[in-house]
Scaffold this active site. Structure first.
Site, PDB file in Angstrom:
ATOM      1  N   MET A  12       0.898  -1.382  -0.004  1.00 30.04           N
ATOM      2  CA  MET A  12       0.129   0.033   0.067  1.00 30.04           C
ATOM      3  C   MET A  12       0.809   1.170   0.135  1.00 30.04           C
ATOM      4  SD  MET A  12      -3.134  -0.805   0.052  1.00 30.04           S
ATOM      5  CE  MET A  12      -4.257   0.472   0.553  1.00 30.04           C
ATOM      6  N   ASP A  31      12.736   2.867   4.296  1.00 28.53           N
ATOM      7  CA  ASP A  31      12.001   1.551   4.439  1.00 28.53           C
ATOM      8  C   ASP A  31      13.161   0.710   4.656  1.00 28.53           C
ATOM      9  OD1 ASP A  31       9.261   0.122   3.594  1.00 28.53           O
ATOM     10  OD2 ASP A  31      10.934  -1.156   3.462  1.00 28.53           O
ATOM     11  N   LEU A  65       3.013   1.387   8.469  1.00 26.82           N
ATOM     12  CA  LEU A  65       3.675   0.600   8.954  1.00 26.82           C
ATOM     13  C   LEU A  65       2.935  -0.779   9.563  1.00 26.82           C
ATOM     14  CD1 LEU A  65       6.158   2.742  10.723  1.00 26.82           C
ATOM     15  CD2 LEU A  65       6.641   1.318   8.851  1.00 26.82           C
ATOM     16  N   THR A  96      -2.954   0.755  10.188  1.00 30.88           N
ATOM     17  CA  THR A  96      -4.020   0.176  10.978  1.00 30.88           C
ATOM     18  C   THR A  96      -3.484  -0.209  12.282  1.00 30.88           C
ATOM     19  OG1 THR A  96      -5.122  -0.767   8.789  1.00 30.88           O
ATOM     20  CG2 THR A  96      -5.918  -1.620  10.981  1.00 30.88           C
ATOM     21  N   LYS A 171     -11.219   2.475  11.556  1.00 30.21           N
ATOM     22  CA  LYS A 171     -10.627   1.653  10.784  1.00 30.21           C
ATOM     23  C   LYS A 171     -10.639   0.450  11.368  1.00 30.21           C
ATOM     24  CE  LYS A 171      -8.521  -0.165   7.351  1.00 30.21           C
ATOM     25  NZ  LYS A 171      -6.753  -0.034   7.100  1.00 30.21           N
ATOM     26  N   ASN A 174     -14.119  -1.168  10.966  1.00 25.48           N
ATOM     27  CA  ASN A 174     -14.462  -1.317   9.710  1.00 25.48           C
ATOM     28  C   ASN A 174     -13.749  -2.800   9.482  1.00 25.48           C
ATOM     29  OD1 ASN A 174     -15.016  -0.744   6.788  1.00 25.48           O
ATOM     30  ND2 ASN A 174     -12.854  -1.566   6.732  1.00 25.48           N
ATOM     31  N   ASN A 175     -12.591  -2.975   9.952  1.00 27.24           N
ATOM     32  CA  ASN A 175     -11.860  -4.181   9.449  1.00 27.24           C
ATOM     33  C   ASN A 175     -12.078  -5.489  10.109  1.00 27.24           C
ATOM     34  OD1 ASN A 175     -10.276  -2.531   7.710  1.00 27.24           O
ATOM     35  ND2 ASN A 175      -8.407  -3.231   8.402  1.00 27.24           N
ATOM     36  N   LYS A 240      -3.691  -9.582  12.575  1.00 28.12           N
ATOM     37  CA  LYS A 240      -3.131  -8.309  13.456  1.00 28.12           C
ATOM     38  C   LYS A 240      -4.387  -7.330  13.493  1.00 28.12           C
ATOM     39  CE  LYS A 240      -1.587  -4.740  11.546  1.00 28.12           C
ATOM     40  NZ  LYS A 240      -2.157  -3.480  11.220  1.00 28.12           N
TER      41      LYS A 240
END
Length: 303
Positions: A12, A31, A65, A96, A171, A174-175, A240
């Site tokens: 993403m 990164d 992350l 998230t 979030k 939602n998830n 997670k």
């Protein structure tokens, strides 16, 4: 145009960062994967050796992350963003994570004269590429207003959820629902197939009942029903998210019966070695166990 930093160039994050470049902003990136950094440098970004260096080069720093601990370490840890970001700088936290972590990291930044806007995202990596993500935004209104030109590069649907941490609360809510619906779909479809029903029949009937849902109508036809579990939404990340939701539910006094059931299915896939595969693999595991297969076939019209 602003000086923007981006930390976390995964499935993403990388396309989101590219869209910030396309929006005309300067971009500094970090990164742990040097290949991911190299691809962004080729597109015009500047590589940094640490989150601190990203902070020092930026007015806004986006973090995308995997886990809450990674967010805290990247922002507040040794050589973290907060050690380099100037006063008045804003972290845009788009991972998230749980709202408590978001709020505590934001509180610490505000003590140092900085700020945090939480803006986790909805939809898929395809929408990350096109800059059409759904943004669930929380934070102080002034900080959100300042961050909007950067946010607009990545999403075209913005929902203002409230104060600090409320974007992350939305979030997580939602998830856990989306993922447990997906797990329920795989179980119900496997049962129907084993009984002798066809996928097409179940789709046709369920379109006209309360069983119909976006996982069934949109997500599964693009991946699972095509036999594709190539990395998209990785099982380990789904686990997670659900784990964080279960912990949040239980801290609020809510029994997490459905969440824990969904988490058990995800954890079983991780134990089987499928943590980096797309969540479509859950369907495939049941297919292999039962000797059935849910694959999309062209619909045959009567007559």
């Amino acid at each position: 145009m602003a000086n923007v930093g981006f930390i976390g160039l995964g499935v993403m994050g990388a396309p989101m960062a590219l869209n910030i470049l396309k929006g005309g902003h300067s971009l500094s990136v970090f990164d742990l994967n040097p290949d991911a950094v190299a691809r962004l440098v080729e597109a015009g970004a500047t590589a940094c050796s640490s989150p601190r260096e990203v902070g020092a080069a930026s007015d806004f720093v986006v973090t995308m992350l995997p886990e809450p601990r990674h967010v805290r370490e990247a922002i507040l840890g040794k050589d973290g963003v907060a050690e380099g970001l100037r006063k008045g700088g804003i972290v845009i936290e788009m991972s998230t994570i749980d709202p408590k972590t978001s709020q505590s990291v934001g509180d610490e930044l505000r003590k140092r004269g900085m700020n945090l806007v939480d803006s986790p995202v909805g939809k898929t990596s395809e929408h990350a590429v096109t800059g059409t993500l759904t943004l669930m935004i929380g934070g102080e209104p002034e900080a959100i207003a300042r961050a909007e030109p950067v946010l607009d590069c990545m999403g075209n649907e913005k929902y203002y959820c409230g104060g600090p941490g409320m974007g992350h609360a939305m979030k997580i809510t939602n998830n856990v629902l989306a993922t447990t619906i997906m797990v329920a779909n795989t179980e119900a479809l496997a049962m129907g197939l084993k009984c002798g029903l066809t996928l097409e029949l179940m789709q046709s009937v369920m379109k006209n009942t309360m069983a119909w849902n976006s996982q069934f109508s949109t997500a599964m036809p693009k991946k699972g029903f095509l036999g594709d579990d190539s990395p998209g939404f990785a099982i380990r990340l789904a686990a997670k998210d659900v784990r964080l939701a279960c912990e949040l539910e239980e801290s609020l006094g809510i029994p997490s019966r459905i969440g824990r059931g969904g988490l058990a299915a995800l954890d079983a896939a991780i134990v089987a070695g499928y943590g980096d595969r797309d969540t479509a693999r859950l369907m495939f595991m049941l297919e292999e166990k039962l000797g059935v297969e849910a694959r999309q076939q062209p619909v045959k019209k009567a007559g």
